[in-house]
Design an enzyme around this catalytic site. Structure first.
Site, mmCIF file in Angstrom:
data_model
loop_
_atom_site.group_PDB
_atom_site.id
_atom_site.type_symbol
_atom_site.label_atom_id
_atom_site.label_comp_id
_atom_site.label_asym_id
_atom_site.label_seq_id
_atom_site.Cartn_x
_atom_site.Cartn_y
_atom_site.Cartn_z
ATOM 1 N N ASP A 106 41.009 -6.121 25.346
ATOM 2 C CA ASP A 106 39.987 -5.704 26.298
ATOM 3 C C ASP A 106 38.901 -6.776 26.375
ATOM 4 O O ASP A 106 38.281 -7.115 25.366
ATOM 5 C CB ASP A 106 39.378 -4.370 25.888
ATOM 6 N N TYR A 108 35.400 -8.570 28.329
ATOM 7 C CA TYR A 108 33.996 -8.202 28.563
ATOM 8 C C TYR A 108 33.544 -9.077 29.725
ATOM 9 O O TYR A 108 32.652 -9.900 29.601
ATOM 10 C CB TYR A 108 33.231 -8.517 27.276
ATOM 11 N N HIS A 113 27.344 -5.703 33.364
ATOM 12 C CA HIS A 113 27.550 -4.821 32.217
ATOM 13 C C HIS A 113 27.063 -5.479 30.931
ATOM 14 O O HIS A 113 26.431 -4.822 30.082
ATOM 15 C CB HIS A 113 29.032 -4.458 32.098
ATOM 16 N N ARG A 122 19.614 -4.023 22.608
ATOM 17 C CA ARG A 122 18.754 -5.018 21.960
ATOM 18 C C ARG A 122 17.632 -5.410 22.917
ATOM 19 O O ARG A 122 17.600 -6.541 23.418
ATOM 20 C CB ARG A 122 19.573 -6.243 21.556
ATOM 21 N N GLU A 174 34.645 4.046 30.423
ATOM 22 C CA GLU A 174 34.493 2.653 30.853
ATOM 23 C C GLU A 174 35.490 2.408 31.974
ATOM 24 O O GLU A 174 36.704 2.434 31.765
ATOM 25 C CB GLU A 174 34.727 1.675 29.699
ATOM 26 N N GLU A 176 37.552 0.295 34.348
ATOM 27 C CA GLU A 176 38.058 -1.070 34.265
ATOM 28 C C GLU A 176 39.308 -1.244 35.123
ATOM 29 O O GLU A 176 39.970 -0.275 35.499
ATOM 30 C CB GLU A 176 38.427 -1.423 32.812
ATOM 31 N N ASP A 209 38.688 2.689 29.251
ATOM 32 C CA ASP A 209 38.617 2.328 27.833
ATOM 33 C C ASP A 209 37.616 3.263 27.153
ATOM 34 O O ASP A 209 36.463 2.918 26.929
ATOM 35 C CB ASP A 209 38.196 0.866 27.678
ATOM 36 N N ARG A 213 30.207 5.817 21.522
ATOM 37 C CA ARG A 213 29.143 4.813 21.401
ATOM 38 C C ARG A 213 28.434 4.853 20.048
ATOM 39 O O ARG A 213 28.052 3.792 19.525
ATOM 40 C CB ARG A 213 28.120 5.014 22.523
ATOM 41 N N GLN A 216 30.863 3.338 17.563
ATOM 42 C CA GLN A 216 30.970 1.912 17.891
ATOM 43 C C GLN A 216 29.732 1.138 17.434
ATOM 44 O O GLN A 216 29.839 0.049 16.869
ATOM 45 C CB GLN A 216 31.158 1.748 19.394
ATOM 46 N N LYS A 229 36.672 2.704 19.573
ATOM 47 C CA LYS A 229 37.478 2.402 20.756
ATOM 48 C C LYS A 229 38.948 2.796 20.594
ATOM 49 O O LYS A 229 39.642 3.011 21.590
ATOM 50 C CB LYS A 229 37.432 0.894 21.034
ATOM 51 N N THR A 233 42.910 4.785 25.085
ATOM 52 C CA THR A 233 42.697 3.980 26.285
ATOM 53 C C THR A 233 43.674 4.517 27.317
ATOM 54 O O THR A 233 44.874 4.585 27.053
ATOM 55 C CB THR A 233 42.974 2.491 26.022
ATOM 56 N N THR A 320 34.268 -3.139 31.179
ATOM 57 C CA THR A 320 33.582 -2.259 32.119
ATOM 58 C C THR A 320 33.118 -3.013 33.349
ATOM 59 O O THR A 320 32.530 -4.088 33.252
ATOM 60 C CB THR A 320 32.372 -1.601 31.443
ATOM 61 N N GLU A 334 25.252 2.914 30.477
ATOM 62 C CA GLU A 334 24.353 2.338 31.470
ATOM 63 C C GLU A 334 23.736 3.395 32.380
ATOM 64 O O GLU A 334 22.532 3.376 32.658
ATOM 65 C CB GLU A 334 25.114 1.312 32.314
#
Length: 387
Positions: A106, A108, A113, A122, A174, A176, A209, A213, A216, A229, A233, A320, A334
């Site tokens: 998978d 990114y 995203h 962060r 997610e 995708e 996916d 959270r 994770q 994760k 899937t 995502t 999000e």
């Protein structure tokens, strides 16, 4: 999503009919076509590829065989009277996972995203990691828990924080694109050049996916996701051949810095696919895949650039898909901005993350010939309580 018609798809069903555990089929407006029986009756040169219980042999056959099969299938689907005798019974057949998943990686690949995730998790730090614009970041997922659309997803358990173990409180979607790889195996030590990369992509599926959270977040310091994760899937039951998306190719977005030479070439193009995510029937998001920073050919080229092998049945997720506006964000991480801004559903309830009983449906369309919109097969799953 407006008016659209189904794109060409091919998959596998199990149930009543001719002997055998499963058979290759294609959805039509009239019903499910028994592709193998039709190919055998017509004594086609590729009938042996279509009488297997999975798509594995077809995936391994390579682009020349794919073109022959798909050209033949298009012609047959255009003649309802011809395929009528080969339609499966309307009841008693169920789509199953259409191919053996060799490996699942998978990526990114969506800049928006990546920026949203960084700001949520962060705040005040760099919008993306230092390496993100230099290469397609990815993690290796678990091939054994890839499931087909319609499979219930059981809420996973795990460590949510130090000393805190139990069912995830932050189950997420997610949205995708998934790329199903094929062709003769690429042995270890032989990278795939970017302009040959799409010869190793048989087709596209929609992919969810699923993510826990809180699990994770706790496990991903300092390494990447695992249990958050690996529980599920989901992919659509029907694979849309890449050739069917010929009208959806678009130029990639501007990049800074310019990628290294192994990530540059004529095949570096994106797909204009507009997705829709629904929870309990409410449209919560419309992610645009044309915004993906890294393209399908780059994913294949990067995956094999260190000499890693590539096998038929390898599944590559885009990561995502999210656009620049809230209504285009492809995850509840999000959409709820980390759980602080609930999403309203049509029944008057709200969600920060998914609840038991929620049904998640991802659909998508893309431009076809003559201005028509074609629809990718959906991926649909319902959340079951933790066991």
């Amino acid at each position: 999503m407006g008016s659209s018609r189904a794109a060409l798809g091919i998959g596998v069903v199990a149930g009543v009919g001719r002997p055998g555990p499963s058979r290759i089929a294609a959805p039509t407006p009239e019903g499910l076509l028994d592709v193998g029986a039709l190919a055998t009756t017509e004594n086609t040169a590729f009938a042996d590829l279509l009488t297997h219980p999975t798509l594995d042999a077809l995936l391994a056959a390579g682009r020349g065989a794919w073109s022959d099969v798909l050209g033949w299938l298009r012609e047959r689907l255009a003649d309802p009277a011809r395929i009528g005798p080969f339609l499966l019974p309307p009841h008693g057949v169920t789509p199953v996972l259409p191919f053996t998943v060799a490996d699942y990686v998978d990526f990114y690949a969506c800049e928006q995203h990546a920026m949203n995730g960084s700001e949520i998790l962060r705040p005040g730090t760099a919008r993306t990691a230092p390496n993100w614009r230099h290469l397609p970041v990815a993690y290796h997922g678990r091939a054994g828990t890839v499931v087909v659309s319609g499979t219930p997803v059981v809420r996973p358990r795990g460590q949510r924080a130090a000393g805190d173990w139990g069912p995830t409180r932050q189950l997420d979607v997610e949205a995708e694109l998934g790329f199903v790889c094929g062709g003769p195996p690429r042995p270890a030590g032989e990278p795939v050049p970017i302009d040959e990369a799409l010869d190793h992509v048989f087709g596209v599926v929609l992919l969810n996916d699923w993510s826990a959270r809180d699990i994770q977040s706790f496990e991903s310091r300092p390494l990447g996701p695992m249990l958050g994760k690996s529980f599920a899937t989901a992919i659509s039951a029907w694979v849309t051949p890449l050739d069917a998306l010929a009208g959806a190719w678009v130029d990639p977005p501007p990049r800074d810095p310019e990628p290294l030479p192994y990530l540059r070439g004529k095949a570096d193009r994106g797909l204009d696919v507009t997705m829709e995510v629904r929870v309990g029937g409410t449209l919560v998001s419309s992610p645009p895949a044309a915004d993906l920073y890294w393209t399908p050919a780059q994913l294949v080229a990067h995956l094999t650039s260190n000499g890693a092998s590539l096998r038929p049945g390898d599944l590559l997720g885009s990561g995502t898909v999210s656009g620049g506006r809230r209504e285009q964000w492809g995850s509840f991480l999000e959409l709820s901005w980390g759980g602080v801004d609930p999403v309203a559903l049509d029944d008057g309830t709200t969600r920060t993350y998914l609840e038991d009983g929620d049904e998640v449906v991802i659909t998508a369309t893309f431009p076809g010939p003559d201005g028509a919109r074609l629809a990718l097969p959906e991926v649909r799953n319902r959340v079951l309580p933790a066991r």
